[in-house]
Enzyme design. Structure first.
Site, PDB file in Angstrom:
ATOM      1  N   LYS A   1      10.127  -0.282  20.484  1.00 58.34           N
ATOM      2  CA  LYS A   1      10.988  -1.444  20.019  1.00 58.34           C
ATOM      3  C   LYS A   1      11.689  -0.887  18.556  1.00 58.34           C
ATOM      4  O   LYS A   1      12.735  -1.089  18.200  1.00 58.34           O
ATOM      5  CB  LYS A   1      10.537  -2.734  19.907  1.00 58.34           C
ATOM      6  CG  LYS A   1      11.417  -4.024  19.822  1.00 58.34           C
ATOM      7  CD  LYS A   1      10.360  -5.189  19.922  1.00 58.34           C
ATOM      8  CE  LYS A   1      11.394  -6.208  19.734  1.00 58.34           C
ATOM      9  NZ  LYS A   1      10.672  -7.365  19.835  1.00 58.34           N
TER      10      LYS A   1
ATOM     11  N   GLU B   1     -12.385  -6.443 -34.179  1.00 54.72           N
ATOM     12  CA  GLU B   1     -11.156  -6.833 -33.423  1.00 54.72           C
ATOM     13  C   GLU B   1     -11.724  -8.564 -33.134  1.00 54.72           C
ATOM     14  O   GLU B   1     -10.655  -9.267 -32.752  1.00 54.72           O
ATOM     15  CB  GLU B   1     -11.550  -6.352 -31.840  1.00 54.72           C
ATOM     16  CG  GLU B   1     -10.680  -6.549 -30.870  1.00 54.72           C
ATOM     17  CD  GLU B   1     -10.648  -5.875 -29.589  1.00 54.72           C
ATOM     18  OE1 GLU B   1      -9.614  -6.056 -28.491  1.00 54.72           O
ATOM     19  OE2 GLU B   1     -11.726  -5.284 -29.488  1.00 54.72           O
TER      20      GLU B   1
ATOM     21  N   GLU C   1     -14.691   6.769 -15.592  1.00 50.68           N
ATOM     22  CA  GLU C   1     -13.924   6.756 -14.300  1.00 50.68           C
ATOM     23  C   GLU C   1     -12.640   7.241 -13.865  1.00 50.68           C
ATOM     24  O   GLU C   1     -12.293   7.408 -12.946  1.00 50.68           O
ATOM     25  CB  GLU C   1     -14.018   5.024 -14.265  1.00 50.68           C
ATOM     26  CG  GLU C   1     -13.018   4.395 -15.054  1.00 50.68           C
ATOM     27  CD  GLU C   1     -13.752   3.974 -16.329  1.00 50.68           C
ATOM     28  OE1 GLU C   1     -13.449   3.037 -16.985  1.00 50.68           O
ATOM     29  OE2 GLU C   1     -15.141   4.297 -16.531  1.00 50.68           O
TER      30      GLU C   1
ATOM     31  N   ASP D   1      -1.469   3.387  -9.291  1.00 48.75           N
ATOM     32  CA  ASP D   1      -1.338   4.471  -8.303  1.00 48.75           C
ATOM     33  C   ASP D   1      -1.309   5.736  -8.648  1.00 48.75           C
ATOM     34  O   ASP D   1      -1.865   6.438  -7.713  1.00 48.75           O
ATOM     35  CB  ASP D   1       0.265   4.030  -7.759  1.00 48.75           C
ATOM     36  CG  ASP D   1       0.303   2.993  -6.831  1.00 48.75           C
ATOM     37  OD1 ASP D   1      -0.664   2.499  -6.055  1.00 48.75           O
ATOM     38  OD2 ASP D   1       1.366   2.174  -6.905  1.00 48.75           O
TER      39      ASP D   1
ATOM     40  N   HIS E   1     -13.856   6.580 -21.013  1.00 50.85           N
ATOM     41  CA  HIS E   1     -13.868   6.093 -19.677  1.00 50.85           C
ATOM     42  C   HIS E   1     -14.140   7.129 -18.747  1.00 50.85           C
ATOM     43  O   HIS E   1     -13.168   7.669 -18.175  1.00 50.85           O
ATOM     44  CB  HIS E   1     -12.381   5.476 -19.476  1.00 50.85           C
ATOM     45  CG  HIS E   1     -11.985   4.346 -20.049  1.00 50.85           C
ATOM     46  ND1 HIS E   1     -12.373   2.870 -19.479  1.00 50.85           N
ATOM     47  CD2 HIS E   1     -11.589   4.167 -21.401  1.00 50.85           C
ATOM     48  CE1 HIS E   1     -11.883   2.113 -20.405  1.00 50.85           C
ATOM     49  NE2 HIS E   1     -11.538   2.569 -21.613  1.00 50.85           N
TER      50      HIS E   1
ATOM     51  N   CYS F   1     -16.468   1.666 -22.811  1.00 55.37           N
ATOM     52  CA  CYS F   1     -15.280   1.397 -23.785  1.00 55.37           C
ATOM     53  C   CYS F   1     -15.843   0.019 -24.708  1.00 55.37           C
ATOM     54  O   CYS F   1     -16.932   0.289 -25.423  1.00 55.37           O
ATOM     55  CB  CYS F   1     -13.922   1.327 -23.185  1.00 55.37           C
ATOM     56  SG  CYS F   1     -12.696   1.398 -24.567  1.00 55.37           S
TER      57      CYS F   1
ATOM     58  N   ILE G   1      -1.149   4.153  -1.804  1.00 52.57           N
ATOM     59  CA  ILE G   1      -2.391   4.755  -0.906  1.00 52.57           C
ATOM     60  C   ILE G   1      -1.683   5.400   0.135  1.00 52.57           C
ATOM     61  O   ILE G   1      -2.178   6.730   0.580  1.00 52.57           O
ATOM     62  CB  ILE G   1      -3.214   3.605  -0.419  1.00 52.57           C
ATOM     63  CG1 ILE G   1      -3.938   2.937  -1.547  1.00 52.57           C
ATOM     64  CG2 ILE G   1      -3.991   4.085   0.620  1.00 52.57           C
ATOM     65  CD1 ILE G   1      -4.899   3.693  -2.351  1.00 52.57           C
TER      66      ILE G   1
ATOM     67  N   GLY H   1       0.820  -1.054   0.049  1.00 51.54           N
ATOM     68  CA  GLY H   1      -0.007   0.018   0.068  1.00 51.54           C
ATOM     69  C   GLY H   1       0.642   1.291   0.066  1.00 51.54           C
ATOM     70  O   GLY H   1       0.374   2.225   0.644  1.00 51.54           O
TER      71      GLY H   1
END
Length: 531
Positions: free
Chosen positions: A227, A400, A500, A70, A498, A376, A18, A15
């Site tokens: 520690k 395609e 998103e 990322d 797209h 798409c 993030i 991560g």
């Protein structure tokens, strides 16, 4: 320019991305302009030709850069638009240095990892940090995530470049953050040994971390922090607990509680201003409703659809509606798997595997008046499905997919293209929406800019026939079809672009808002019928 460099140890997939985005969000909430750079140590020039089932989603930037997922998290968390320059790969670095050598730029010098490769890396980091972000502004702080795991041979030149930068910059101009794993043993004890070894490996490369972010399943207590501090020479207050959370947008909240912002600001010599909590309120809104959406996928790995998952979450938050996802394998699902969902989403993809299943799901959504969103390839297959089952073109397909009647054809500029990397129709394109249509109402305008990643389009020969039969193309880019709707359907929308890729918690994507709202309404209607 201030730099925050994030490295990772023990194992991959901890991560780091993030964590990097979350630290950036904390600074953004304090009024600082932030940008981000992702270093990927693979030899690929970019992520465009990588198998998403192995590497995860290929995120597309506004300038058409195909990059690691990322960078999508950076854009969503930080509300900024990044460019290809913000993704540095081994392939880009070595290609540039070799091209310079061929031109004779090094004046006969023997070209070596040090200084030539490390100088190129440092130059690219500096240029990316200075690149203008939203509204022409230049960032005050640049986050640099070094991909891979400390100890990997691929990461060595990048870590050496960071070491050189660290030595040349003023102490308050760079802070090193190391993300490690603190696992729990069978007795329930948190084990610090992996972190100790990871920091030791980093120090052997000449880098001493200033902050250690400890990933774990449980909160790390003060004794464990002390520690780790004793073995790593990192102050206990700079040993940060980052336990697992159900929602990635909770991570900045948890890091805020841990006080990492104060530590970062102290190291960088900047004021730890009182944070604006508006973003926290947005990502913490309570849900009052719940819907289930079926995503008909072909890759079987959720990270392939990271931006879709997050966009559904963004829209759900805005509508106080939790979106549960039912993942359906495009090759094995049956129609009964769609009967009790509130909406159906068919995402993008490449190749013919799973296409027939996706077409079957689209047909089900159309005929059963189930809210549907196609993206798409989902847009292209919506046209194929309509041509097959409404226009009765039984062999309708995409070029395609091979032989048949090609209602979806290769873009003219793609003919003769032999190289696969970076040659698709990529990045931002202006789309014109028809007034009075559902999609124009969702956006609240008739001119939008969205991101693309495809090689095929609706065959112009079939457009009028499809529209005469009832499929309405409501968005165009020049002569290319970009959006289709069915007016007699509760919610049937498919986009070539797209949406998103531009969604964020503070700016949910309009098509996703419409889709989740329709799913919510569909559930209410369905429940009413059951009663």
């Amino acid at each position: 320019m201030k730099y925050i460099v994030v490295t990772g140890g023990v194992m991959s997939g901890l991560g780091k991305g993030i964590t990097t985005a979350s630290i950036g969000r904390l600074l953004k909430n304090r009024g600082y302009e932030v940008t981000a750079v992702k270093i990927d140590p693979y030899l690929n020039i970019d992520a465009g030709t990588m198998n998403p089932a192995q590497h995860g989603e290929v995120f597309v930037l506004s300038d058409g850069g195909e990059v690691d997922l990322d960078l999508g998290n950076y854009e969503r968390f930080l509300d900024i638009n990044l460019k290809s320059i913000h993704n540095i790969t081994t392939g880009k670095v070595y290609r540039s240095v070799i091209e310079k050598e061929r031109r004779g730029d090094f004046l006969g010098a023997t070209v070596q990892i040090i200084p030539h490769i490390t100088d190129e890396i440092r130059h690219r980091i500096s240029c990316a940090a200075q690149e203008e972000i939203n509204g022409g502004r230049v960032a005050e702080v640049c986050l640099v995530e070094v991909g891979g795991t400390v100890g990997d041979i691929e990461s060595m030149p990048f870590l050496e470049a960071v070491r050189q930068m660290h030595g040349e910059l003023a102490p308050e101009d760079m802070v090193l953050v190391h993300v490690t794993l603190v696992p729990m043993d069978a007795m329930g004890d948190l084990k610090t040994k992996p972190t100790q070894h990871s920091v030791k490996a980093l120090r052997e490369l000449g880098l001493q971390p200033d902050i250690i972010v400890c990933r774990s399943s449980e909160v790390i207590g003060q004794q464990t922090k002390k520690k780790i501090s004793a073995f790593t020479d990192v102050p206990a207050k700079a040993v940060i607990s980052a336990k697992d959370v159900p929602d990635i947008y909770q991570i900045p909240v948890e890091l805020e509680k841990e006080g990492i912002a104060e530590v970062v600001c102290n190291y960088l010599g900047i004021e730890n201003k009182g944070p604006d909590t508006a973003w926290y309120r947005v990502v913490s809104q309570e849900y009052t409703n719940r819907v289930t959406v079926a995503i008909v996928s072909k890759y079987g790995i959720e990270d392939v659809y990271m931006s879709i998952k997050e966009s559904l979450k963004h829209a759900g938050r805005a509508l106080s509606t939790e979106v549960n996802i039912r993942w359906l394998d495009a090759e094995t699902f049956s129609p009964k798997d769609l009967a009790d969902v509130d909406g159906i989403l068919v995402p993008g993809g490449f190749g013919k595997r799973g296409v027939e299943g996706k077409i079957q799901a689209i047909q089900y959504a159309r005929e059963n008046k189930k809210p549907y969103l196609g993206l798409c390839l989902g847009f292209q297959l919506s046209v194929v499905e309509y041509a097959r089952h409404v226009l009765d073109i039984s062999d309708a397909t995409s070029e395609e997919m091979g032989a048949g009647t090609h209602v979806i054809a290769l873009l003219p500029e793609q003919e003769g293209v032999s190289d696969l990397g970076g040659t698709m129709r990529l990045g931002n394109c202006s789309v014109t929406l028809k007034e009075g249509t559902m999609v124009a109402d969702l956006y609240g305008t008739t001119t939008i800019v969205e991101r693309h990643r495809h090689r095929y389009e609706v065959n112009p020969e079939f457009i009028s026939g499809l529209e005469d039969a009832g499929l309405v193309f409501t968005g165009t880019c020049g002569d290319r079809m970009e959006v289709c709707e069915l007016p007699d359907h509760p919610f049937y929308l498919a986009t070539q672009f797209h949406p998103e890729f531009k969604s964020s918690p503070t700016n949910p994507s309009p098509p996703y808002i419409g889709f989740v709202a329709a799913c919510k309404k569909n559930k209410t209607t369905t429940q009413g019928q059951v009663k």
